[in-house]
Enzyme design. Structure first.
Site, PDB file in Angstrom:
ATOM      1  N   HIS A   1      14.420   4.096  13.212  1.00  0.00           N
ATOM      2  CA  HIS A   1      14.235   4.611  11.853  1.00  0.00           C
ATOM      3  C   HIS A   1      15.447   5.497  11.522  1.00  0.00           C
ATOM      4  CE1 HIS A   1      12.456   6.751   8.476  1.00  0.00           C
ATOM      5  NE2 HIS A   1      11.523   5.816   8.453  1.00  0.00           N
TER       6      HIS A   1
ATOM      7  N   GLU B   1      -0.550  -9.115  -1.263  1.00  0.00           N
ATOM      8  CA  GLU B   1      -1.044  -8.599   0.032  1.00  0.00           C
ATOM      9  C   GLU B   1      -2.261  -7.699  -0.211  1.00  0.00           C
ATOM     10  OE1 GLU B   1       1.498  -7.620   3.792  1.00  0.00           O
ATOM     11  OE2 GLU B   1       0.937  -5.716   2.914  1.00  0.00           O
TER      12      GLU B   1
ATOM     13  N   ARG C   1       5.311   6.610  10.546  1.00  0.00           N
ATOM     14  CA  ARG C   1       5.271   8.065  10.651  1.00  0.00           C
ATOM     15  C   ARG C   1       4.305   8.485  11.771  1.00  0.00           C
ATOM     16  NH1 ARG C   1       7.200  11.931   6.963  1.00  0.00           N
ATOM     17  NH2 ARG C   1       8.111  10.273   5.716  1.00  0.00           N
TER      18      ARG C   1
ATOM     19  N   GLU D   1      -1.916   5.001   3.342  1.00  0.00           N
ATOM     20  CA  GLU D   1      -1.908   3.598   2.897  1.00  0.00           C
ATOM     21  C   GLU D   1      -3.301   3.034   2.625  1.00  0.00           C
ATOM     22  OE1 GLU D   1      -0.155   4.796   5.439  1.00  0.00           O
ATOM     23  OE2 GLU D   1       1.939   4.224   5.182  1.00  0.00           O
TER      24      GLU D   1
ATOM     25  N   ASP E   1       0.800  -1.234   0.000  1.00  0.00           N
ATOM     26  CA  ASP E   1       0.000   0.000   0.000  1.00  0.00           C
ATOM     27  C   ASP E   1       0.830   1.282   0.000  1.00  0.00           C
ATOM     28  OD1 ASP E   1       1.071  -0.110   2.543  1.00  0.00           O
ATOM     29  OD2 ASP E   1      -0.762  -0.873   3.464  1.00  0.00           O
TER      30      ASP E   1
ATOM     31  N   HIS F   1       8.535   2.414  13.607  1.00  0.00           N
ATOM     32  CA  HIS F   1       8.938   2.977  12.320  1.00  0.00           C
ATOM     33  C   HIS F   1       7.906   3.867  11.666  1.00  0.00           C
ATOM     34  CE1 HIS F   1      12.769   1.203  11.114  1.00  0.00           C
ATOM     35  NE2 HIS F   1      12.477   0.346  12.065  1.00  0.00           N
TER      36      HIS F   1
END
Ligand code: UDP
Length: 405
Positions: free
Chosen positions: A249, A122, A218, A136, A100, A216
């Site tokens: 990250h 997926e 955002r 996403e 995504d 990780h």
């Protein structure tokens, strides 16, 4: 006369895409009826190269995109421009996109416009909320409209697609190829580049307990990450036998926040992104993982490692209902309480650890290869993955915390 094997382009923009596509490229190469071309789209090329290296693979094509503003639309248009030129030149018989990301959407759109069948690996994950995860959820819904073949990791993902009127004949439940990926590299006992991590893993063999923490996304940056770091400090103080490994990250601001939050905290190792084989090795030796990563949430049950999910929502609800993961959010007190409940009660931890993996049986890449070959008229339809009640990794033995080989 030589028989032309059709080229299939596998487009990877980020690390998870590369990890989940690598087993598919391998399955295609070994079956010999499709010629896989791994393409690094240019979104995060160094992460794609690092992830593929774990499988002894390299992208055959690496695109380089120009970014000035860093906006999503700039990235999307640049990716489409370069992928369109590639597809025009090489004329692949099919294009496989995964998940995504912006690359997933760009690859699907560029292929669709050139009338090349789009295969979505997926497919069917849904949070039901366009605003979360953003962007996403929007990306995967849009790709769901364009794909000719939808490879759903679970029956729930397939049901989501059917609910959006995707024809049943274009959906196949394959399992998630991340399980194939994790099982492939976990057996390698890859040496650690970082001596502190090697020591933490060795300590785990001598009775100390290892906890892997990843944050990780955002959406975790800023205050949620601050809460997660506070929880790590409290857990280390409360449990003198735990060792924490936290691969940060690479974003400099995030790394600075992690370093500041954990500086001087004993038995805690912060690193940059770990090569996949090393990450998998740490995960397989952990007694618990605290993570916001979808990939880690899917991998952990293959190693019998309970996952506490550091998010407010997850589209990977199968692991919650199977009992191998629990959604705990990013409140410090809640994280500490949930982790302590497992660290203090081995029976409770083992109950989660032995729930099995609802995401796959390690054969998703083989089914994917067959499904793509069938789409191109080269093979009969693939058999879907059998319904999974409980699937464990082949070499997994659950005894006590940190003892999984
Ligand atoms: N991963 C890795 N090295 C790390 C951290 C994660 O190889 O230092 C792997 C992890 O095993 C999983 C994937 O990267 O397969 C997850 O990536 P990320 O958390 O960036 O994305 P998400 O899974 O949330 O899409």
């Amino acid at each position: 006369m030589s028989i032309q094997v059709p080229e299939v382009h596998l487009i990877a923009g980020t690390r998870p895409e590369a990890i989940k596509l690598a087993p598919v490229a391998r399955a295609m190469r070994s079956a010999g009826r499709l010629a896989p071309v791994l393409v690094a789209s240019g979104q995060h090329p160094s992460m794609v190269h690092q992830a593929l290296a774990a499988f002894d693979q390299v992208p055959e094509v690496t695109l380089s995109v120009d970014r000035e503003t860093g906006s999503q639309s700039e990235l999307l248009t640049e990716l489409i421009r370069h992928l369109d030129a590639l597809f025009a030149e090489r004329q692949p018989a099919a294009v496989v996109v995964q998940g995504d990301t912006t690359t997933t959407l760009a690859g699907a759109m560029a292929a669709f416009w050139r009338r090349i069948p789009v295969v979505h690996l997926e497919a069917g994950l849904r949070s039901g909320d366009l605003a979360s995860p953003f962007p996403e959820e929007g990306n995967r819904r849009l790709v769901g409209q364009l794909a000719a073949l939808h490879l759903a990791p679970t029956s729930l993902a397939a049901a989501n697609l059917l609910g959006e009127h995707v024809p049943a004949s274009s959906i196949i439940i394959t399992g998630n190829t991340v399980v194939d990926a994790a099982l492939e590299v976990a057996g390698r006992a890859e040496p650690f580049d970082d001596a502190a991590i090697a020591a933490s893993v060795d300590d785990a063999a001598s009775g100390h307990r290892l906890v892997l923490v990843t944050a990780h996304r955002r959406e975790s940056w800023g205050d949620p990450l601050e809460n997660i770091l506070a929880a790590v400090r409290q857990l280390v103080a409360r449990h003198p036998d735990i060792r924490v490994v936290l691969p940060s990250h690479p974003n400099p601001a995030v790394r600075a926040q992690v370093d500041a939050g954990l500086r001087g905290v004993p038995r805690t190792t912060v690193t940059g992104p770990l090569p996949y084989a090393q990450l998998t090795r740490v995960l397989s030796r952990s007694c618990l993982t605290l993570t916001d990563s979808g990939g880690v949430q899917e991998e952990a049950p293959s190693f019998g490692v309970p996952a506490l999910v550091l998010r407010e929502v997850t589209e990977r609800v199968e692991s919650l209902s199977a009992g191998c993961a629990k959604l705990v959010g990013t409140d410090t007190a809640r994280i500490v309480a949930e982790a302590t409940a497992l660290l203090d009660d081995e029976a409770a931890r083992l109950a989660m650890a032995s729930a099995g993996n609802p995401y796959g049986d390690g054969l998703a890449a083989t089914r994917t290869e067959q499904a793509v070959a069938s789409l191109l008229g080269l093979a009969p339809p693939a058999e879907p993955m059998p319904v999974l009640d409980s699937v464990h990794g082949p070499e997994m033995s659950l005894t006590a915390c940190g003892s999984v080989a």
